[in-house]
Design a protein around this motif. Sequence first.
Motif, PDB file in Angstrom:
ATOM      1  N   PRO A   1       0.835  -1.209   0.000  1.00 45.48           N
ATOM      2  CA  PRO A   1       0.000   0.000   0.000  1.00 45.48           C
ATOM      3  C   PRO A   1       0.869   1.259   0.000  1.00 45.48           C
TER       4      PRO A   1
ATOM      5  N   LYS B   1      -5.032   3.435   4.849  1.00 44.50           N
ATOM      6  CA  LYS B   1      -6.487   3.456   4.644  1.00 44.50           C
ATOM      7  C   LYS B   1      -7.120   4.346   5.701  1.00 44.50           C
ATOM      8  N   ARG B   2      -8.195   5.001   5.291  1.00 47.00           N
ATOM      9  CA  ARG B   2      -8.911   5.885   6.212  1.00 47.00           C
ATOM     10  C   ARG B   2     -10.406   5.606   6.087  1.00 47.00           C
TER      11      ARG B   2
ATOM     12  N   ASP C   1      -5.466   4.725  -3.406  1.00 44.68           N
ATOM     13  CA  ASP C   1      -4.464   3.903  -4.080  1.00 44.68           C
ATOM     14  C   ASP C   1      -5.153   2.735  -4.779  1.00 44.68           C
TER      15      ASP C   1
ATOM     16  N   TRP D   1     -16.652   2.648   5.832  1.00 44.49           N
ATOM     17  CA  TRP D   1     -15.769   1.630   5.290  1.00 44.49           C
ATOM     18  C   TRP D   1     -14.372   2.188   5.148  1.00 44.49           C
ATOM     19  N   ALA D   2     -13.372   1.336   5.291  1.00 42.60           N
ATOM     20  CA  ALA D   2     -11.983   1.766   5.141  1.00 42.60           C
ATOM     21  C   ALA D   2     -11.606   1.734   3.669  1.00 42.60           C
ATOM     22  N   GLY D   3     -10.907   2.753   3.229  1.00 45.04           N
ATOM     23  CA  GLY D   3     -10.494   2.806   1.841  1.00 45.04           C
ATOM     24  C   GLY D   3      -9.406   3.837   1.653  1.00 45.04           C
ATOM     25  N   SER D   4      -8.862   3.887   0.440  1.00 47.69           N
ATOM     26  CA  SER D   4      -7.835   4.867   0.101  1.00 47.69           C
ATOM     27  C   SER D   4      -7.927   5.161  -1.391  1.00 47.69           C
TER      28      SER D   4
ATOM     29  N   ASP E   1     -14.263   6.099   5.466  1.00 45.01           N
ATOM     30  CA  ASP E   1     -15.133   6.978   4.683  1.00 45.01           C
ATOM     31  C   ASP E   1     -16.135   7.604   5.652  1.00 45.01           C
TER      32      ASP E   1
ATOM     33  N   ASP F   1      -3.798  -1.237  -4.834  1.00 46.66           N
ATOM     34  CA  ASP F   1      -4.157  -2.162  -3.764  1.00 46.66           C
ATOM     35  C   ASP F   1      -5.118  -3.240  -4.264  1.00 46.66           C
TER      36      ASP F   1
END
Length: 93
Positions: free
Chosen positions: A30, A34-35, A47, A42-45, A37, A50
């Motif tokens: 990565p 991830k942070r 990038d 939900w965790a996401g980024s 939303d 991934d």
Amino acid sequence: MPTARIFQRPKNAMQSGRARTQAWVLEFEPAEAKRPDPLTGWAGSGDTRDQVRLNFPTLEAATAYAEREGLGFQVVAAPERKLKLQAYADNFR
């Protein structure tokens, strides 16, 4: 320079066979954390690498691809298989 990890998938504990454990997988490390939303939680980024996972028949093919594309890579050794040989009679000892 993007970095990648090359590994063999271990057999899942719920599997009885060894399907797809001989193939080598290249996945990218990565680039950002991830942070959550704020709307869904939900965790996401941002990038998208991934989501990419490439399968190769051999380790040599995976390393050749990484070198050809200029990727830094790390080969993670496959876990050693441990066989627990047990007879049916051992259940009653």
